[in-house]
Enzyme design. Structure first.
Site, PDB file in Angstrom:
ATOM      1  N   PHE A 127      24.774 -11.099  62.951  1.00  0.00           N
ATOM      2  CA  PHE A 127      25.164  -9.702  62.771  1.00  0.00           C
ATOM      3  C   PHE A 127      25.461  -9.123  64.151  1.00  0.00           C
ATOM      4  O   PHE A 127      25.128  -9.722  65.179  1.00  0.00           O
ATOM      5  CB  PHE A 127      24.009  -8.925  62.111  1.00  0.00           C
ATOM      6  CG  PHE A 127      24.350  -8.363  60.755  1.00  0.00           C
ATOM      7  CD1 PHE A 127      24.866  -9.171  59.756  1.00  0.00           C
ATOM      8  CD2 PHE A 127      24.144  -7.016  60.475  1.00  0.00           C
ATOM      9  CE1 PHE A 127      25.154  -8.641  58.507  1.00  0.00           C
ATOM     10  CE2 PHE A 127      24.433  -6.488  59.233  1.00  0.00           C
ATOM     11  CZ  PHE A 127      24.942  -7.297  58.241  1.00  0.00           C
ATOM     12  N   GLN A 248      25.898   7.462  62.870  1.00  0.00           N
ATOM     13  CA  GLN A 248      26.642   6.215  63.001  1.00  0.00           C
ATOM     14  C   GLN A 248      27.881   6.229  62.120  1.00  0.00           C
ATOM     15  O   GLN A 248      27.798   6.513  60.927  1.00  0.00           O
ATOM     16  CB  GLN A 248      25.761   5.037  62.578  1.00  0.00           C
ATOM     17  CG  GLN A 248      26.491   3.703  62.621  1.00  0.00           C
ATOM     18  CD  GLN A 248      25.527   2.548  62.586  1.00  0.00           C
ATOM     19  OE1 GLN A 248      25.108   2.112  61.528  1.00  0.00           O
ATOM     20  NE2 GLN A 248      25.142   2.065  63.745  1.00  0.00           N
ATOM     21  N   HIS A 250      30.351   3.725  60.669  1.00  0.00           N
ATOM     22  CA  HIS A 250      30.468   2.276  60.473  1.00  0.00           C
ATOM     23  C   HIS A 250      31.919   1.882  60.699  1.00  0.00           C
ATOM     24  O   HIS A 250      32.821   2.546  60.198  1.00  0.00           O
ATOM     25  CB  HIS A 250      30.026   1.891  59.057  1.00  0.00           C
ATOM     26  CG  HIS A 250      29.803   0.426  58.885  1.00  0.00           C
ATOM     27  ND1 HIS A 250      30.838  -0.494  58.868  1.00  0.00           N
ATOM     28  CD2 HIS A 250      28.666  -0.303  58.737  1.00  0.00           C
ATOM     29  CE1 HIS A 250      30.332  -1.703  58.712  1.00  0.00           C
ATOM     30  NE2 HIS A 250      29.019  -1.616  58.632  1.00  0.00           N
ATOM     31  N   LEU A 260      31.894   0.886  51.891  1.00  0.00           N
ATOM     32  CA  LEU A 260      31.542   0.009  52.995  1.00  0.00           C
ATOM     33  C   LEU A 260      31.988  -1.429  52.791  1.00  0.00           C
ATOM     34  O   LEU A 260      31.891  -1.975  51.700  1.00  0.00           O
ATOM     35  CB  LEU A 260      30.026   0.031  53.160  1.00  0.00           C
ATOM     36  CG  LEU A 260      29.567  -0.561  54.475  1.00  0.00           C
ATOM     37  CD1 LEU A 260      29.944   0.360  55.601  1.00  0.00           C
ATOM     38  CD2 LEU A 260      28.066  -0.762  54.447  1.00  0.00           C
ATOM     39  N   GLU A 263      29.209  -5.564  57.755  1.00  0.00           N
ATOM     40  CA  GLU A 263      29.328  -6.251  59.034  1.00  0.00           C
ATOM     41  C   GLU A 263      29.175  -7.758  58.836  1.00  0.00           C
ATOM     42  O   GLU A 263      29.639  -8.554  59.641  1.00  0.00           O
ATOM     43  CB  GLU A 263      28.203  -5.719  59.926  1.00  0.00           C
ATOM     44  CG  GLU A 263      28.267  -6.081  61.352  1.00  0.00           C
ATOM     45  CD  GLU A 263      27.254  -5.232  62.135  1.00  0.00           C
ATOM     46  OE1 GLU A 263      27.373  -3.990  62.089  1.00  0.00           O
ATOM     47  OE2 GLU A 263      26.360  -5.809  62.759  1.00  0.00           O
ATOM     48  N   ARG A 294      27.785  -1.336  66.536  1.00  0.00           N
ATOM     49  CA  ARG A 294      28.694  -0.581  65.675  1.00  0.00           C
ATOM     50  C   ARG A 294      29.383   0.577  66.383  1.00  0.00           C
ATOM     51  O   ARG A 294      30.544   0.868  66.124  1.00  0.00           O
ATOM     52  CB  ARG A 294      27.925  -0.059  64.461  1.00  0.00           C
ATOM     53  CG  ARG A 294      27.613  -1.156  63.493  1.00  0.00           C
ATOM     54  CD  ARG A 294      26.831  -0.633  62.310  1.00  0.00           C
ATOM     55  NE  ARG A 294      26.563  -1.730  61.385  1.00  0.00           N
ATOM     56  CZ  ARG A 294      25.778  -1.620  60.328  1.00  0.00           C
ATOM     57  NH1 ARG A 294      25.173  -0.469  60.062  1.00  0.00           N
ATOM     58  NH2 ARG A 294      25.588  -2.652  59.526  1.00  0.00           N
ATOM     59  N   HIS A 366      28.172   6.774  58.188  1.00  0.00           N
ATOM     60  CA  HIS A 366      27.375   5.757  57.518  1.00  0.00           C
ATOM     61  C   HIS A 366      25.878   6.008  57.586  1.00  0.00           C
ATOM     62  O   HIS A 366      25.175   5.840  56.597  1.00  0.00           O
ATOM     63  CB  HIS A 366      27.697   4.409  58.147  1.00  0.00           C
ATOM     64  CG  HIS A 366      27.006   3.245  57.510  1.00  0.00           C
ATOM     65  ND1 HIS A 366      27.110   2.973  56.170  1.00  0.00           N
ATOM     66  CD2 HIS A 366      26.193   2.289  58.027  1.00  0.00           C
ATOM     67  CE1 HIS A 366      26.395   1.898  55.890  1.00  0.00           C
ATOM     68  NE2 HIS A 366      25.824   1.470  56.986  1.00  0.00           N
ATOM     69  N   ARG A 411      22.121   2.552  65.511  1.00  0.00           N
ATOM     70  CA  ARG A 411      21.352   1.550  64.776  1.00  0.00           C
ATOM     71  C   ARG A 411      22.099   0.225  64.732  1.00  0.00           C
ATOM     72  O   ARG A 411      23.317   0.199  64.596  1.00  0.00           O
ATOM     73  CB  ARG A 411      21.105   2.035  63.350  1.00  0.00           C
ATOM     74  CG  ARG A 411      20.418   1.012  62.473  1.00  0.00           C
ATOM     75  CD  ARG A 411      20.006   1.564  61.134  1.00  0.00           C
ATOM     76  NE  ARG A 411      21.111   1.835  60.230  1.00  0.00           N
ATOM     77  CZ  ARG A 411      21.768   0.906  59.549  1.00  0.00           C
ATOM     78  NH1 ARG A 411      21.454  -0.359  59.677  1.00  0.00           N
ATOM     79  NH2 ARG A 411      22.753   1.244  58.738  1.00  0.00           N
TER      80      ARG A 411
END
Lengths: 599, 231
Positions: A127, A248, A250, A260, A263, A294, A366, A411
């Site tokens: 990730f 955040q 995304h 979404l 990732e 991100r 997000h 995050r």
């Protein structure tokens, strides 16, 4: 005020030892911890628990299990500190990364259907922002159940709670905290959505697990229920919110829709292309490329689009440009096994089959890094007589609504589900201690629920302005004034427009004043909460005159550790922004000193 | 576009009725939920459940032109007009498109939908081969939207006795899990003329499932296990 008085004739009251507000991953994990003890625990949720937004989490939950490659929780900790641009509290981050391993095994033991490696162990995928050896090669740390990890996790926790006979109040809307003169939290005032009747739920200890507020933005990956209800409750109780400028975006929401695309797609080997067919992330993050954190990837996409290197014509449907997420080279088999839900979403919402064609994507709001300030045990903390941080007796918060703070200014993917589980469990444990130390319920002051009952009655009044219109305008306002790139002038203009919207909200009324399942009334109450979240965001963002993590100020483009290595604390009274230091000292290991952040 | 909406307000004292509504909306790229929310923005008395708007939370199941579907992943352009929208059949209507889901949830709870394994808890994960894990595919993805169960005539007749396709699919999800140790008890719990055997295999559930799952197949496997243990 001594003794108990009738609160208001006709208002029902229920009593429990512990009360959980919110039926998502955090709330259900905490509830499970309490339900396994002898204490009476109730969960209040405005939707049936498996409809909570945890269900939408796709890619996975991060823990250094080392099932695929070498790994250590210390490396996970380093990545989380760096990913959060050093704003995260290192004691909380150490706690989370240490506990991650056992917390994930525990989920497996509860029955969570993780995908598996050939040796039978839990499947893990790479990730963004993950490294080995403190910033070295890419790590493989995120545990997954295909691309439906949140669904699998939420259903597993709900199932365990059924087994433990947790008491659920499904489709009850939480209105306000009940507190006494000394500030103890004594439960909540709620409303049954089904009947429209108010209900007071008294409990010696209350946990807020009400999730995020991403619906404050127009383009959002968030479920429609993510309206920051717990944040509104806390603001109305006169308590502060922390780090609310950090939202955040995304990188890969389906363009024009916002849904979404995990990732995990890039973790499995997918990558981004601009309108010229260029792998542009190589320019922004030469080492990690598409798996940079991100905020870095979202900014890069926004710049590509703004500088005319987006894909496709700028159209209202696609929100004026997008880039391509290519994954067809992974092959149909990998996509079917590892990313089946993504393929489904892309076909339905973007009209492309990712087995053949790239998915049009653009940044989408997000996740809220900020929230209700808490300590390691989930206790809500606020400035009080003896210092900047004292627990509010009886009150806890975990999950996206809370700010402990493990995510800092940005995050990392896979750390959200982890946050729910680790701190849900920790809060559940600490609440049992609190119940032992506070064995007797305190009397509920007679006027404790007055303000929230008045708020309910307020929506019986007629008015010219419509809730739906104000709600739309609010979301456009935040999209335009508090998006990926910010300046003082634009934020201040946003705040002025917000004042105007608040004026309109005061004049608003409902066409529908019926009692039974009146969803218009719920939406009005939700809008009140979103308004508070928007104000906290704008005021905090004006205050922070630097760029850090997801908060990018064009007029203050660099990180300023000298002035701003600290958390903001927003209070509603006077729109006041205070600060408190970032805890740079972990529990047992050495502090990770702030460095230049490169991927 | 033309819509016919089932309307019922229990406080009005009026019987349920079908309301004709016209909405100016371009169906391209839009889902049914978008249209319903646009109608609700005009007339806020229209009530429905919704949350994720991407087909994973299972809130907005309803009967659309005679078929149970999730509004948020039903493309508007696919639907013939007037688009007739009713609440899920077979459950008590609370208001408009909102039904009382409790009979459905009760059946779900009745199959003990949690992993049962009384062995000492290991320090790491319980191993499971990818092949064993693959047996859960097509079963664990259920979102409890009730599209399948409320499309089943056996459930309409016996909602208190027949578990229904969603509950049986979840029963199979645990029977099939190599980590679960309660297969015998789970089969005992289903070996009943009503709980399991009211399924006549008409496959309405397969047709209705918005996630492409196949409860009939899972029910067939449960029946096969029962046959096998009897011989």
């Amino acid at each position: 005020m001594a003794g108990r008085r009738f609160v208001e004739p006709g208002v029902k009251t229920r009593r429990f030892d512990a009360l959980i507000v919110g039926g998502g991953g955090a709330g259900l994990r905490a509830a499970l911890q309490l339900a396994r003890s002898d204490y009476k625990v109730a969960v209040v949720s405005k939707v049936f628990p498996t409809r909570s937004h945890t269900v939408s989490a796709q890619g996975g939950i991060t823990a250094a299990l080392a099932n695929v490659d070498d790994d250590r929780w210390e490396w996970h900790m380093y990545d989380t500190v760096k990913g959060g641009d050093w704003l995260g509290d290192q004691d909380a981050i150490e706690f989370m990364c240490r506990e991650a391993v056992t917390a994930v095994y525990e989920l497996e033991h509860m029955g969570l259907p993780f995908s598996r490696l050939d040796n039978g162990k839990i499947y893990q995928r790479p990730f963004g922002g993950q490294s080995k050896n403190f910033g070295g090669d890419q790590a493989t740390r995120t545990c997954a159940a295909a691309d439906r990890t949140g669904h699998a996790l939420l259903h597993t926790l709900y199932q365990q709670n059924i087994a433990c006979r947790t008491q659920f109040f499904d489709e009850y809307f939480a209105l306000d905290l009940l507190r006494d003169a000394e500030g103890y939290c004594l439960g909540i005032a709620a409303m049954s959505i089904g009947t429209g009747e108010p209900l007071l739920i008294e409990a010696r200890t209350t946990l807020l697990a009400t999730g995020g507020a991403g619906r404050v933005f127009w383009n959002s990956s968030n479920a429609m229920i993510n309206t920051g209800d717990g944040l509104g409750m806390v603001l109305r109780a006169g308590l502060p919110l922390q780090d609310m400028e950090f939202w955040q975006f995304h990188p890969t929401g389906i363009a024009g829709v916002g849904c979404l695309i995990t990732e995990g797609v890039r973790g499995e080997g997918g990558y981004l292309l601009n309108g010229n067919g260029e792998r542009f992330m190589e320019r922004y993050a030469p080492h990690a490329k598409d798996l940079a954190s991100r905020d870095v990837v979202a900014r890069a996409i926004a710049i590509e689009i703004a500088e005319g290197r987006g894909c496709g014509p700028a159209s209202p449907q696609r929100g004026g440009g997008y880039v391509h997420l290519k994954l067809d080279h992974l092959g149909e088999k990998t996509i079917a096994e590892k990313l089946p839900g993504i393929r489904d979403l892309a076909i339905r919402f973007a009209g492309v089959d990712p087995v053949e064609k790239p998915i049009p994507v653009a940044p989408t709001a997000h996740y809220m890094m900020g929230g209700i300030p808490t300590n390691l045990y989930g206790q809500v903390v606020a400035p009080a007589r003896f210092g900047p941080e004292e627990p509010v007796p009886g009150l806890y918060a975990v999950g996206e609504c809370a700010c402990v703070s493990v995510h800092g200014a940005n995050r990392l993917g896979g750390n959200s589900l982890l946050d729910l589980i680790v701190f849900g469990r920790a809060a559940g444990r600490h609440m049992q201690e609190y119940l032992r130390d506070n064995p007797y319920p305190r009397p509920l002051p007679g006027d404790a629920a007055e303000a929230s009952l008045a708020r309910l009655r307020r929506w019986d009044r007629a008015g010219g302005e419509r809730v739906a219109a104000i709600s739309d305008d609010l979301r456009h306002l935040m999209q335009g004034h508090a998006g990926v790139f910010r300046t003082d002038a634009v934020l201040r203009e946003g705040l002025e427009n917000l004042n105007e919207l608040e004026g309109r909200l005061a004049r608003a009324g409902l066409q529908d004043t019926s009692r039974i399942f009146n969803t218009a009334r719920i939406e009005a109450l939700e809008l009140e909460n979103l308004m508070g979240v928007a104000r906290a965001t704008l005021v905090s963002a004006i205050g922070r005159t630097e760029s850090r993590g997801a908060h990018t100020r064009e007029d203050f483009p660099v990180r300023d550790d000298e002035r701003w290595l600290k958390h903001t604390l927003y209070s509603r009274a006077g729109d006041h922004v205070d600060t408190k230091p970032v805890r740079l000292k972990p529990l047992t290991v050495e502090s990770i000193r702030p460095q230049e952040r490169e991927y | 576009m033309k819509f016919r909406l089932y309307r019922y307000n229990p406080e009005s004292g009026k019987q349920p009725y079908m309301q004709d509504v016209e909405l100016d909306i371009d169906p391209a790229g839009r889902m049914l939920l978008d249209a319903l929310l646009a109608i609700k923005a005009r007339d806020e008395t229209l009530s429905l459940r919704r949350s994720c708007r991407e087909g994973v939370c299972g809130s907005d199941a309803m009967n659309v032109n005679g078929r149970n579907r999730l509004a948020c992943i039903t493309p508007l352009g696919e639907l013939s007009e007037p688009i007739e929208i009713r609440p899920l059949p077979g459950l008590p209507v609370i208001r408009d498109l909102i039904v009382d889901m409790e009979p459905f949830y009760r059946q779900y709870r009745s199959i003990k939908p949690w992993l049962i394994n009384d062995d000492p808890v290991p320090e790491t994960e319980r191993p499971q081969s990818p092949e064993d894990r693959a047996l859960l595919d097509g079963a664990y993805e259920c979102i409890l939207c009730a599209c399948c169960t409320t499309a089943c005539p056996s459930f309409w007749w016996n909602p208190d006795k027949f578990v229904g396709p969603a509950g049986l699919l979840q029963a199979y999800r645990f029977i099939a899990d190599s980590r679960d140790e309660a297969m015998a008890a789970r089969l005992d719990n289903l070996e009943d003329p009503y709980r399991l055997y009211r399924c006549r295999g008409i496959m309405n559930c397969v047709d209705a499932c918005p996630k492409g799952l196949n409860p009939t197949e899972a029910i067939g496997r449960i029946k096969a296990l029962l046959v096998k243990r009897r011989v």
